[in-house]
Design a protein around this motif. Structure first.
Motif, PDB file in Angstrom:
ATOM      1  N   GLY A  30       0.712  -1.369  -0.127  1.00  0.00           N
ATOM      2  CA  GLY A  30      -0.182  -0.089  -0.138  1.00  0.00           C
ATOM      3  C   GLY A  30       0.708   1.141  -0.031  1.00  0.00           C
ATOM      4  O   GLY A  30       0.519   2.217  -0.713  1.00  0.00           O
ATOM      5  N   VAL A  31       1.725   1.432   0.718  1.00  0.00           N
ATOM      6  CA  VAL A  31       2.620   2.547   1.148  1.00  0.00           C
ATOM      7  C   VAL A  31       3.418   2.687  -0.255  1.00  0.00           C
ATOM      8  O   VAL A  31       3.540   3.869  -0.828  1.00  0.00           O
ATOM      9  N   CYS A  32       4.025   1.650  -0.733  1.00  0.00           N
ATOM     10  CA  CYS A  32       4.949   1.876  -2.008  1.00  0.00           C
ATOM     11  C   CYS A  32       4.017   2.200  -3.147  1.00  0.00           C
ATOM     12  O   CYS A  32       4.553   2.935  -3.977  1.00  0.00           O
ATOM     13  N   SER A  33       2.868   1.467  -3.263  1.00  0.00           N
ATOM     14  CA  SER A  33       2.174   1.769  -4.534  1.00  0.00           C
ATOM     15  C   SER A  33       1.603   3.110  -4.337  1.00  0.00           C
ATOM     16  O   SER A  33       1.454   4.038  -5.414  1.00  0.00           O
TER      17      SER A  33
ATOM     18  N   PRO B 226      -8.767  -4.553  -6.045  1.00  0.00           N
ATOM     19  CA  PRO B 226      -8.705  -5.763  -5.230  1.00  0.00           C
ATOM     20  C   PRO B 226      -9.610  -5.711  -3.801  1.00  0.00           C
ATOM     21  O   PRO B 226      -9.884  -6.577  -3.240  1.00  0.00           O
ATOM     22  N   LEU B 227     -10.144  -4.453  -3.600  1.00  0.00           N
ATOM     23  CA  LEU B 227     -10.897  -4.295  -2.430  1.00  0.00           C
ATOM     24  C   LEU B 227     -12.180  -4.821  -2.632  1.00  0.00           C
ATOM     25  O   LEU B 227     -12.935  -5.155  -1.647  1.00  0.00           O
ATOM     26  N   ALA B 228     -12.693  -4.988  -3.974  1.00  0.00           N
ATOM     27  CA  ALA B 228     -13.909  -5.798  -4.370  1.00  0.00           C
ATOM     28  C   ALA B 228     -13.848  -7.246  -3.965  1.00  0.00           C
ATOM     29  O   ALA B 228     -14.857  -7.568  -4.262  1.00  0.00           O
TER      30      ALA B 228
ATOM     31  N   ALA C  93      -1.583 -15.173   4.819  1.00  0.00           N
ATOM     32  CA  ALA C  93      -1.372 -13.882   5.041  1.00  0.00           C
ATOM     33  C   ALA C  93      -1.103 -13.064   3.701  1.00  0.00           C
ATOM     34  O   ALA C  93      -1.584 -11.769   3.393  1.00  0.00           O
ATOM     35  N   PHE C  94      -0.512 -13.714   2.640  1.00  0.00           N
ATOM     36  CA  PHE C  94      -0.513 -13.058   1.433  1.00  0.00           C
ATOM     37  C   PHE C  94      -1.937 -12.860   0.781  1.00  0.00           C
ATOM     38  O   PHE C  94      -2.041 -11.812   0.234  1.00  0.00           O
ATOM     39  N   MET C  95      -2.685 -13.768   0.709  1.00  0.00           N
ATOM     40  CA  MET C  95      -4.096 -13.606   0.182  1.00  0.00           C
ATOM     41  C   MET C  95      -4.578 -12.438   0.887  1.00  0.00           C
ATOM     42  O   MET C  95      -5.414 -11.705   0.129  1.00  0.00           O
ATOM     43  N   LEU C  96      -4.771 -12.433   2.031  1.00  0.00           N
ATOM     44  CA  LEU C  96      -5.456 -11.180   2.672  1.00  0.00           C
ATOM     45  C   LEU C  96      -4.816 -10.063   2.447  1.00  0.00           C
ATOM     46  O   LEU C  96      -5.453  -8.881   2.332  1.00  0.00           O
ATOM     47  N   ALA C  97      -3.479  -9.938   2.584  1.00  0.00           N
ATOM     48  CA  ALA C  97      -2.743  -8.746   2.112  1.00  0.00           C
ATOM     49  C   ALA C  97      -2.884  -8.279   0.670  1.00  0.00           C
ATOM     50  O   ALA C  97      -3.255  -6.943   0.333  1.00  0.00           O
ATOM     51  N   LEU C  98      -3.230  -9.395  -0.209  1.00  0.00           N
ATOM     52  CA  LEU C  98      -3.587  -8.797  -1.624  1.00  0.00           C
ATOM     53  C   LEU C  98      -4.890  -7.992  -1.610  1.00  0.00           C
ATOM     54  O   LEU C  98      -5.026  -7.451  -2.560  1.00  0.00           O
ATOM     55  N   VAL C  99      -5.957  -8.240  -0.827  1.00  0.00           N
ATOM     56  CA  VAL C  99      -6.883  -7.665  -1.098  1.00  0.00           C
ATOM     57  C   VAL C  99      -7.166  -6.378  -0.145  1.00  0.00           C
ATOM     58  O   VAL C  99      -8.376  -5.662  -0.131  1.00  0.00           O
ATOM     59  N   LEU C 100      -6.645  -6.380   0.758  1.00  0.00           N
ATOM     60  CA  LEU C 100      -6.722  -5.565   1.831  1.00  0.00           C
ATOM     61  C   LEU C 100      -5.778  -4.341   1.810  1.00  0.00           C
ATOM     62  O   LEU C 100      -5.850  -3.179   2.360  1.00  0.00           O
ATOM     63  N   PHE C 101      -4.548  -4.346   0.986  1.00  0.00           N
ATOM     64  CA  PHE C 101      -3.708  -3.320   1.007  1.00  0.00           C
ATOM     65  C   PHE C 101      -4.317  -2.100   0.378  1.00  0.00           C
ATOM     66  O   PHE C 101      -3.987  -0.960   0.663  1.00  0.00           O
ATOM     67  N   PRO C 102      -5.480  -2.236  -0.535  1.00  0.00           N
ATOM     68  CA  PRO C 102      -6.095  -0.794  -1.065  1.00  0.00           C
ATOM     69  C   PRO C 102      -6.502   0.004   0.122  1.00  0.00           C
ATOM     70  O   PRO C 102      -6.779   1.418   0.027  1.00  0.00           O
TER      71      PRO C 102
END
Length: 542
Positions: free
Chosen positions: A70-73, A95-97, A145-154
């Motif tokens: 999130g911060v990098c993007s 990805p938030l959807a 953790a990766f799956m959750l981060a992938l949709v929560l980082f937005p």
């Protein structure tokens, strides 16, 4: 704040509604603290420490990955001259959807031993068994953790991006004049100024992670949420489940307090933001790397999963599935419409009460009613069962004593429990949107009707409510979409033979049959895109 009115009925109704919204959580906490069941003691002596460890490790893993993504993007989009910057600015919200459990299933199906990726590799290299090669196992705690981060980082991307854009860029220019490079200015000026926003978004990610049930359940990662679910449905011990829910509530409370303390006295926006910003000019290779990073997040978090869902829907859909989808879709619409409407009405009542009433403590009802968003769905379901179950028994005993027909599980066994839980959980979303809309109304319009002799009812219906219609629409839509996606509370509270889109898809995922529910999954994703479009439009208008 302006206080104009002293309507006692308004005061009484505001406090009663707030009390009703918070009572289930209080009952659950009291039940958890007073629970001394043998099952809870046994769990504490055996598996509960590992469950707690998994919960903390999962939260830490998701937080680190989501912060990195999130911060990098956000920094790339706001600070550099990256190619397709305007398009990526809103694509990174997509990805938030995607519900995390859908992404988890789709990637498991893609990368599993029997999946297309490993089958292709075995065909290319003539591998015969798993002993011939190594391949990562996605169904692990790091995989979850990766799956959750992938949709929560937005969450982090959206809030941090806003913080970067609202900063006074004259401060960055001043640091450059003092000899700092562009990189040094970012790390010494821009990033520290965005720290409060990052803390807020990180707390949202942590709360969503602690509330997740379906992803960790599917990946067989035992956390506190799965322990609560198994204790109630597997062992039928409500007291032990309440105790576990209380432990999870303490973790969430710790996250909320830590977030508030971390940003106490700090500001992430300038009183005079300067929209003119000189972007960091990246070289061709740097632009390529930055673009690949952002596009990878968009593709992995949204484009690839939605493509796989569409392929499943085209290949496996038939008329029988459409009829089932219609039935469950109507159930989801019914629950979501009721929850969204009630939540918005309550938000209007409490928001306008805070603005227009003379009560000294008029801000408390709105603040307390927003607490439910911090309560995970599984915990909230336990709270509803602990509160409504005894009430049902009392109603049945009273009816039997008076000679009437017993009503059965009138509260805990009907849609009332689900709608009640959704209103408690998502009132904070409606409150925030309505209060934001109220703040846009000039304060002079609060005084004007009163000076002209207009009553409170006339002021509300002719001035405030018409001006709040855009905020009302956004609040209703946001709660509606969140209610459509809610899973843990629906799983535990739904009546017999009652399925929503989310619960039906979860059951199909559990049976490794998501192909049969691909259309319903696509429908949930499409509903999830609606608030993203609204958020993007509102940001563009600022």
């Amino acid at each position: 704040m302006i206080a104009l009115h002293n309507n006692k009925a308004w005061t009484l109704s505001s406090y009663i509604i707030t009390l009703v919204l918070i009572i289930p959580v209080v009952v659950m906490l009291v039940g958890g603290v007073s629970a001394s069941t043998q099952l809870f003691v046994h769990l504490w002596q055996t598996v509960l420490p590992s469950y707690l460890e998994n919960t903390l490790l999962l939260a830490l893993g998701v937080l680190v990955l989501a912060l990195f993504f999130g911060v990098c993007s956000a920094a790339i989009i706001t600070q550099t001259n990256i190619v397709f910057r305007k398009q990526l600015r809103w694509l990174l919200l997509l990805p938030l959807a995607m519900p995390a459990y859908l992404v988890a299933y789709l990637y498991t199906d893609l990368f599993d031993y029997a999946g297309p990726v490993q089958r292709t590799l075995r065909a290319w290299f003539n591998w015969q068994s798993p002993n011939d090669y190594w391949f990562f196992d996605i169904r692990t705690l790091p995989g979850a953790a990766f799956m959750l981060a992938l949709v929560l980082f937005p969450y982090i991307y959206m809030i941090t991006r806003g913080a970067f854009e609202q900063q006074d860029h004259n401060l960055t220019r001043a640091s450059r004049l003092l000899g700092c490079t562009a990189k040094q200015s970012f790390f010494k000026v821009s990033l520290p100024l965005a720290r409060p926003a990052i803390a807020v978004s990180a707390s949202l990610v942590l709360m969503e992670t602690l509330a997740d049930f379906a992803t960790v359940q599917y990946f067989s990662v035992n956390t506190l949420t799965t322990a609560i679910y198994d204790t109630w449905l597997g062992y039928g011990d409500l007291g032990a489940a309440n105790a576990l829910a209380s432990v999870l509530m303490l973790l969430v409370l710790f996250v909320v307090l830590a977030e508030q303390r971390s940003r106490a006295g700090l500001r992430h926006q300038s009183a005079r933001p300067n929209a003119k910003q000189s972007l960091i000019q990246l070289s061709l290779s740097q632009q390529l790397m930055a673009s690949l990073f952002c596009w990878a997040l968009v593709i992995l978090g949204f484009l690839l999963p939605i493509t796989l869902l569409i392929m499943m829907a085209v290949q496996y859909s038939d008329m029988a599935q459409l009829s089932i989808l219609l039935s469950t879709g109507i159930n989801s619409l019914k629950v979501s419409v009721l929850a969204a409407t009630i939540a918005v009405v309550i938000a209007l009542l409490l928001g306008l009460y805070q603005r227009l009433h003379c009560d000294k403590y008029r801000q408390f009802p709105q603040l307390i009613s927003s607490f439910g968003y911090a309560v995970p769905g599984t915990v909230l379901a336990m709270a509803m069962l602990s509160t409504l179950g005894p009430l049902d028994h009392w109603l049945n005993d009273s009816a039997e004593f008076l000679g009437f027909t017993t009503p059965g599980l009138l509260l805990s066994g009907t849609l009332f429990a689900i709608v009640f839980a959704l209103v408690v959980r998502f009132s904070a979303i409606a409150n925030g949107t309505i209060v934001s809309g109220i703040k846009q109304i000039p304060q002079s319009l609060d005084y004007a009707p009163a000076t002209l002799g207009v009553s409170l009812k006339g002021s509300l219906t002719k001035v405030h409510l018409p001006m709040l219609m855009p905020a009302i629409l956004v609040a209703w839509l946001l709660v509606f979409v969140e209610a459509m996606k809610e899973l843990p509370a629906v799983l535990l509270l739904r009546p017999f033979n009652f399925e929503t889109l989310s619960s039906q898809i979860y059951q199909l995922i559990s049976d490794e049959m998501l192909e049969q529910g691909a259309l319903g999954a696509i429908l949930i994703v499409l509903f999830g895109l609606l608030p993203i479009v609204l958020l993007n439009k509102s940001k563009e208008q600022l």
